[in-house]
Design a protein around this motif. Structure first.
Motif, short mmCIF file in Angstrom:
data_model
loop_
_atom_site.label_atom_id
_atom_site.label_comp_id
_atom_site.label_asym_id
_atom_site.label_seq_id
_atom_site.Cartn_x
_atom_site.Cartn_y
_atom_site.Cartn_z
N TYR A 176 -19.62 -12.20 -34.97
CA TYR A 176 -19.74 -13.40 -35.81
C TYR A 176 -20.92 -14.22 -35.38
CZ TYR A 176 -14.99 -12.04 -36.95
OH TYR A 176 -13.90 -11.33 -37.35
N LEU A 177 -21.52 -14.91 -36.31
CA LEU A 177 -22.66 -15.77 -36.04
C LEU A 177 -22.23 -17.21 -36.29
CD1 LEU A 177 -25.73 -16.04 -35.49
CD2 LEU A 177 -26.07 -15.85 -37.94
N VAL B 49 -24.39 -15.87 -31.20
CA VAL B 49 -23.71 -14.66 -31.64
C VAL B 49 -22.44 -14.53 -30.82
CG1 VAL B 49 -23.90 -12.15 -31.81
CG2 VAL B 49 -25.90 -13.58 -32.21
N LEU B 50 -21.31 -14.42 -31.50
CA LEU B 50 -20.02 -14.31 -30.83
C LEU B 50 -19.55 -12.87 -30.92
CD1 LEU B 50 -18.33 -17.50 -32.36
CD2 LEU B 50 -19.44 -17.29 -30.15
N GLY B 51 -19.33 -12.24 -29.83
CA GLY B 51 -18.88 -10.86 -29.78
C GLY B 51 -20.01 -9.98 -29.26
N ALA B 52 -19.68 -8.73 -28.98
CA ALA B 52 -20.67 -7.79 -28.46
C ALA B 52 -21.10 -6.89 -29.61
CB ALA B 52 -20.08 -6.97 -27.33
#
Length: 188
Positions: A120-121, A128-131
């Motif tokens: 998610y942005l 940026v959230l997550g890998a």
């Protein structure tokens, strides 16, 4: 006076009749100017009949006008109900096509695969959230995990022909005809 009363009350003698003839009356001229000729009664009768005919014709024309308006209203109401049914059908088709299952099936048809690792942005700071990781093609068919019965028999975007003229679609080549005085947007 008492004599007269007594004579009338107690007298049985008939009174003598007058035998003299009444005096003849003579004709005399009432006005020195000659009187106007009276209009014939047929003129009044024709005027009354013409007036009644005019009223009947006006009533007939008014009745025809009102019934014509009623037919137009009926026609417009039937076309309005037909357009309402068409709008409901198109709205139902739009809901069916915009469902998540339809979008996922069209994405798979175009060669896209779903990612099991979503990222998610955050727009406020651009974080940026997550890998982030690339999606693998092993998850094909993930769109049909929750089936939608309304999509059975619908065509996917990948199945549509590339040439719209071959599919029988009509291309608009000119601007639509609009009555004078109404602004129409230009379409391209």
């Amino acid at each position: 006076m008492s004599d007269n009363l007594a004579r009338v009350a107690f007298s049985f003698e008939p009174e003598p009749f007058e035998t003299s003839a009444p005096a003849r009356r003579g004709f005399r001229l009432v006005s020195p100017t000659p009187s106007r000729r009276a209009r014939p009664r047929i003129f009044y009768a024709l005027t009354a009949v013409a007036g009644m005919a005019a009223i009947m014709v006006a009533q007939l024309l008014l009745s025809v006008g009102i019934s014509q308006g009623a037919y137009e209203i009926s026609s417009l109401q039937s076309s309005q109900s037909e357009l309402g049914r068409t709008a409901a059908s198109v709205s139902e088709d739009l809901v069916r096509v915009s469902s998540p299952q339809s979008l996922a099936a069209n994405a798979e048809g175009l060669g896209m695969v779903s990612n099991s690792n979503p990222v998610y942005l955050r727009l406020s700071d651009g974080a940026v959230l997550g890998a982030p990781a690339s999606a693998s093609g092993s998850q094909a068919g993930a769109a049909s995990l929750v089936p939608n019965a309304l999509l059975n028999g619908s065509t996917l975007l990948s199945q549509l022909p590339a040439d719209p003229a071959a599919a029988g679609a009509v291309a608009i080549t000119s601007a639509p005809v609009v009555p004078a005085g109404l602004a129409a947007p230009t379409t391209r």
